[in-house]
Design a protein around this motif. Structure first.
Motif, PDB file in Angstrom:
ATOM      1  N   LEU A 187      -5.048   7.599   5.870  1.00  0.00           N
ATOM      2  CA  LEU A 187      -3.731   7.981   6.397  1.00  0.00           C
ATOM      3  C   LEU A 187      -2.872   8.487   5.237  1.00  0.00           C
ATOM      4  N   THR A 188      -2.034   9.502   5.513  1.00  0.00           N
ATOM      5  CA  THR A 188      -1.035   9.996   4.551  1.00  0.00           C
ATOM      6  C   THR A 188       0.363   9.780   5.144  1.00  0.00           C
ATOM      7  N   VAL A 189       1.236   9.138   4.368  1.00  0.00           N
ATOM      8  CA  VAL A 189       2.609   8.867   4.827  1.00  0.00           C
ATOM      9  C   VAL A 189       3.585   9.390   3.772  1.00  0.00           C
ATOM     10  N   SER A 190       4.869   9.515   4.183  1.00  0.00           N
ATOM     11  CA  SER A 190       5.913   9.999   3.248  1.00  0.00           C
ATOM     12  C   SER A 190       7.043   8.995   3.083  1.00  0.00           C
ATOM     13  N   ASP A 191       6.853   7.782   3.548  1.00  0.00           N
ATOM     14  CA  ASP A 191       7.913   6.773   3.436  1.00  0.00           C
ATOM     15  C   ASP A 191       8.294   6.560   1.972  1.00  0.00           C
ATOM     16  N   CYS A 192       9.590   6.415   1.723  1.00  0.00           N
ATOM     17  CA  CYS A 192      10.050   6.203   0.355  1.00  0.00           C
ATOM     18  C   CYS A 192       9.728   4.793  -0.122  1.00  0.00           C
ATOM     19  N   SER A 193       9.501   3.871   0.830  1.00  0.00           N
ATOM     20  CA  SER A 193       9.055   2.524   0.477  1.00  0.00           C
ATOM     21  C   SER A 193       8.232   1.990   1.632  1.00  0.00           C
ATOM     22  N   GLY A 194       7.329   1.064   1.319  1.00  0.00           N
ATOM     23  CA  GLY A 194       6.510   0.505   2.376  1.00  0.00           C
ATOM     24  C   GLY A 194       5.564  -0.548   1.818  1.00  0.00           C
ATOM     25  N   ALA A 195       4.749  -1.115   2.707  1.00  0.00           N
ATOM     26  CA  ALA A 195       3.777  -2.150   2.325  1.00  0.00           C
ATOM     27  C   ALA A 195       2.396  -1.757   2.852  1.00  0.00           C
ATOM     28  N   LEU A 196       1.338  -2.159   2.114  1.00  0.00           N
ATOM     29  CA  LEU A 196      -0.031  -1.830   2.496  1.00  0.00           C
ATOM     30  C   LEU A 196      -0.883  -3.088   2.338  1.00  0.00           C
ATOM     31  N   VAL A 197      -1.650  -3.432   3.381  1.00  0.00           N
ATOM     32  CA  VAL A 197      -2.543  -4.586   3.329  1.00  0.00           C
ATOM     33  C   VAL A 197      -3.954  -4.134   3.732  1.00  0.00           C
ATOM     34  N   ASP A 198      -4.946  -4.956   3.358  1.00  0.00           N
ATOM     35  CA  ASP A 198      -6.326  -4.635   3.729  1.00  0.00           C
ATOM     36  C   ASP A 198      -6.497  -4.814   5.231  1.00  0.00           C
ATOM     37  N   SER A 199      -7.665  -4.424   5.723  1.00  0.00           N
ATOM     38  CA  SER A 199      -7.899  -4.439   7.172  1.00  0.00           C
ATOM     39  C   SER A 199      -7.907  -5.833   7.765  1.00  0.00           C
ATOM     40  N   GLY A 200      -8.103  -6.872   6.917  1.00  0.00           N
ATOM     41  CA  GLY A 200      -8.098  -8.232   7.452  1.00  0.00           C
ATOM     42  C   GLY A 200      -6.701  -8.765   7.726  1.00  0.00           C
ATOM     43  N   GLU A 201      -5.702  -8.098   7.179  1.00  0.00           N
ATOM     44  CA  GLU A 201      -4.305  -8.492   7.390  1.00  0.00           C
ATOM     45  C   GLU A 201      -4.121  -9.982   7.130  1.00  0.00           C
ATOM     46  N   GLY A 202      -4.555 -10.455   5.945  1.00  0.00           N
ATOM     47  CA  GLY A 202      -4.417 -11.867   5.593  1.00  0.00           C
ATOM     48  C   GLY A 202      -5.685 -12.663   5.825  1.00  0.00           C
ATOM     49  N   GLN A 203      -6.633 -12.110   6.583  1.00  0.00           N
ATOM     50  CA  GLN A 203      -7.963 -12.721   6.778  1.00  0.00           C
ATOM     51  C   GLN A 203      -8.976 -11.895   5.960  1.00  0.00           C
ATOM     52  N   GLU A 204     -10.239 -12.047   6.239  1.00  0.00           N
ATOM     53  CA  GLU A 204     -11.253 -11.305   5.499  1.00  0.00           C
ATOM     54  C   GLU A 204     -11.320  -9.863   5.978  1.00  0.00           C
ATOM     55  N   TYR A 205     -11.450  -8.923   5.019  1.00  0.00           N
ATOM     56  CA  TYR A 205     -11.599  -7.511   5.389  1.00  0.00           C
ATOM     57  C   TYR A 205     -13.046  -7.282   5.874  1.00  0.00           C
TER      58      TYR A 205
END
Length: 778
Positions: free
Chosen positions: A17-35
């Motif tokens: 994915l490509t985004v243009s947000d000036c700030s943001g957060a990114l997490v792995d696919s597990g979202e706190g669990q195992e990816y």
């Protein structure tokens, strides 16, 4: 997938994915669990502007060491722009910065062990924007009604704060800031317009300040105070003249001022001053550029000339001012000196509209001199010959003093005398020697030996006054007859002759019979050298009182045993003996203002009013504090009737109060004017008492509660397992209310086991408004 992170940013899950947000957060696919296994994703942040991007990791970082990787690239992934590669567990990567405005995150995992993954945030580091330049669009010309300013570059229409526009320097009252208006193209503000309150007519310079919000590359607002200027040098020199007085008054000095339009510096010089003195700059009023003190000595017109140079424009202008003195012209047709007996004199004056000093008055559209008052004033002010100075003041404030010569002669008031009375001197007054002329007068001596009306004249150097003397026959006394002492005011006869009444009880040409003693009375109508008489026989009647009060429960009594003359007849409600006047309150109806009549043997009649009222107090109790203010016991809240009884109490020292000349006091009580009783709580020991009101041998009582103003209790400290404790004397204070944790409200007993632990303020309040606080710790 995306959501809102715990840091308030949009949260993305690792994906292509490509985004243009000036700030943001990114997490792995597990979202706190195992990816998941076999992932290969590229996530790109591409800013609208080339600005640095800061990456910060949050929480735990755990990837299968040597098999799963997170790489970060400065731009699109390329061998030359790799910023960092991460694998392994139990560490937190350091911050990473991309400077290209693009940052890419590549995550790969194999098909074996999957761990907790990662969580990161990014933020574009936008530089502080540059505020717009504010400048006038066109030349600020003389005669302008306002000025338009442009914004370079434009800002958002909602980001310009015109309601906070302010003037930093220059005359603040020139601009109509409240009606400044915005100029927008779409949603961008390209400029604004500020109107003037008046048309521009003078050179001046101003500085303004305007709050402006400017958005940075990440759309964050930055507040700037934009300072900008406006000035004009296109106006010719102009100004206005003013003077310290409405008119140039001869004999007075005045100040002449010149005030320039605009606020540019001016250099002034008086090139023609009319003999005046320039005013120093530091002594000029605010807003005045030049001033001159001019003394007006005569009626000649003065021409003033002022040179004004404006250094900034090199303009040089000469201004002129014409000063025309106000001339006051006075005249009158009468010759001087003016006689006091002449008719009042018309005074002619120009300009009209002003006012004269006394004794001049205005009537029939003319000013008149009161000749008699003016002559009398002149003869008493010590001037020789007699003179009076009159002052006329114009509506503009200029004044003219006029001195008039006066002569005073006064023959005196008209007289009446009796035929055959002793000769008497004629007493006239004049400031010059005067002589009497007329019938029966010889060298100022009048002999009343003939009846009639005689005219006499007092003459002094052509100024005359007349006196009329009537000679009448001697008359017998006027018989006014028998008059009772109880009769109304009696008017003495109206006489034709010139004189005045004297005699017993005289009051406004009459008398009050009640004020006279019984028997014969004589009044004298005094003439000049004689008198006429009036006589009356005053018949006695004296009931002793005009009004008394009684209580229906008291015994029969005679209101005034020494009434006179006796032998007459009493009538009225409650009279049980018509001869003695014995009055029985129990027989009379209860009420106010009942009339008892007495007719004396000599035929005179008089009346006594009685208020037959049960003694009573409306209130049943009264509460006060021992330090309370004194209290009027005839207040409506007490409601004691009838008026003017006596008060006493059952506390020590409050028995019968000794009253001398209407005043007296005892402990807690005082009286003035016989009837005005006050309660003095500060003299009474706190307690419960009776307050007794007595009138006409009857009485009523009310309960008096005097509470202590303060209990003065020491702080109480108790353990929670102690027995109940009395915070105050158990016999006192009765009726007070206690308020506190574990405290019984009516007795003030503290039960420690029921109270909150720690310190508290326990309050005590009594009905009289008394209150106190005791500190308690359990």
């Amino acid at each position: 997938m995306l959501g809102i992170s715990g840091w308030g940013q949009v949260e993305y899950v690792m994906s292509d994915l490509t985004v243009s947000d000036c700030s943001g957060a990114l997490v792995d696919s597990g979202e706190g669990q195992e990816y998941s296994s076999n992932e290969n994703y590229t996530f790109t942040v591409q800013m609208a502007d080339v600005i640095p991007i800061l990456v910060t990791f949050h929480g735990s970082f755990c990837l299968e060491d040597g098999f799963d990787f997170l790489t970060i690239w400065d731009g699109v992934p390329d061998a030359s722009n790799l910023l960092a590669t991460y694998t392994g567990t139990d560490f937190l990567p350091e911050d990473v910065v991309s400077n290209s405005g693009i940052i890419s995150f590549v995550f790969t995992s194999d098909n074996s062990l999957n761990l907790c993954g990662f969580a990161l945030g990014w933020e574009g580091i936008a530089p502080t924007p540059i505020p717009p330049n504010v400048q006038p669009i066109e030349t600020f010309a003389c005669g302008a009604t306002g000025l338009e300013f442009e914004l370079l570059p434009p800002v958002g229409c909602s980001d310009l704060w015109l309601d906070s526009l302010a003037i930093l320097s220059g005359p603040p009252d020139a601009w109509d800031l409240a009606n400044a208006s915005l100029i927008c193209a779409g949603d961008s503000a390209t400029g604004f317009f500020i109107p003037l309150l008046d048309t521009l007519n003078g050179n001046c310079a101003w500085s303004f300040v305007l709050p402006v919000d400017v958005r940075d590359a990440c759309d964050s607002l930055h507040r700037f105070q934009a300072v900008f200027d406006a000035s004009t040098e296109t106006c010719p020199i102009s100004g206005t003249w003013a003077a310290s007085t409405p008119a140039a008054c001869i004999g007075n000095c005045m100040s002449v001022y010149w005030m320039n339009d605009g606020c540019s510096d001016h250099v002034t010089e008086w090139t023609q001053s009319g003999g005046g003195t320039p005013i120093a700059l530091e002594d000029l009023p605010s807003g005045v550029a030049a001033g001159l003190i001019v003394c007006v000595e005569n009626a000649d017109t003065l021409e003033l000339e002022l040179s004004v140079v404006q250094p900034a424009t090199q303009l040089d202008t000469v201004f002129t001012y014409t000063l025309i003195p106000q001339v006051i012209a006075f005249s009158m047709s009468n010759a001087q000196p003016i006689c006091s007996t002449s008719e009042d004199v018309i005074l002619l004056i120009e300009p009209a509209g002003g006012g004269w000093s006394d004794p001049v008055y205005f009537a029939n559209n003319s000013w008149w001199l009161n000749a008699e008052t003016a002559a009398l004033t002149a003869t008493t002010n010590g001037s020789t010959p007699p003179e009076i100075t009159l002052t006329y003041t114009t509506i503009e404030g200029c004044a003219l003093d006029t001195t008039l010569g006066m002569q005073y002669v006064n023959a005196g008031p008209d007289m009446t005398t009796c035929l055959g009375a002793e000769p008497f001197d004629l007493e006239g007054t004049s400031n010059l020697p005067a002589e009497w002329f007329g019938d029966l007068a010889t060298e100022g001596l009048f002999t009343p030996d003939s009846m009639g009306v005689f005219m006499l004249t007092l003459t002094a150097t052509g100024c005359t006054d007349t006196l009329e003397i009537e000679v009448i026959p001697d008359a017998p006394p006027i018989d006014l007859g028998d008059i009772c002492q109880s009769a109304d005011w009696q008017e003495l006869p109206l006489m034709d002759a010139v004189g005045f009444w004297t005699g017993p009880g005289l009051n406004n040409a009459g008398f009050d019979p009640e004020e006279l003693s019984a028997g014969s009375s004589t009044w004298y109508y005094n003439l000049t050298g004689c008198a006429q008489l009036a006589q009356a026989t005053i018949l006695p009647i004296n009931l002793g009182v005009d009004l008394f009060s009684s209580c229906p429960a008291e015994s029969a009594f005679i209101p005034y045993p020494n009434f006179s003359p006796t032998g007459g007849e009493w009538t009225g409600p409650g009279i049980v003996n018509a001869t003695s006047g014995l009055f029985d309150p129990g027989v009379a109806p209860e009420g106010w203002g009942q009339a008892l009549y007495y007719v004396a043997p000599n035929g005179c009649e008089d009346v006594v009013m009685v208020n037959n009222i049960t003694t009573a107090i409306v209130a049943t109790s009264f509460e006060t504090c021992s330090e309370g203010a004194e209290y009027d016991l005839h207040n409506n809240a007490i409601g004691a009737v009838p008026w003017c009884g006596t008060w006493s109490g059952n506390w020590a020292g409050a028995g019968a109060t000794t009253v001398v000349a209407g005043s007296g006091s005892s402990v807690g009580l005082s009286v003035e004017s016989w009837c005005d009783w006050d309660l003095l709580p500060n003299e009474i020991t706190p307690g419960l008492y009776e307050l007794i009101f007595t009138a006409n041998t009857c009485s009523d009582t009310l309960s008096l509660h005097v509470y202590p103003s303060e209990l003065n209790l020491e702080p109480v400290i108790a353990c929670s397992d102690e027995d109940p404790i009395a915070l105050a004397d158990s016999d006192w204070p009765l009726g007070g209310v206690w308020d506190g944790s574990g405290v019984e409200e009516s007795t003030g007993w503290l039960t420690p086991g029921a109270a909150e632990t720690g310190w508290q303020d326990v309050t005590w309040t009594a009905p009289g408004g008394c209150a106190d606080v005791v500190a308690v710790q359990v």
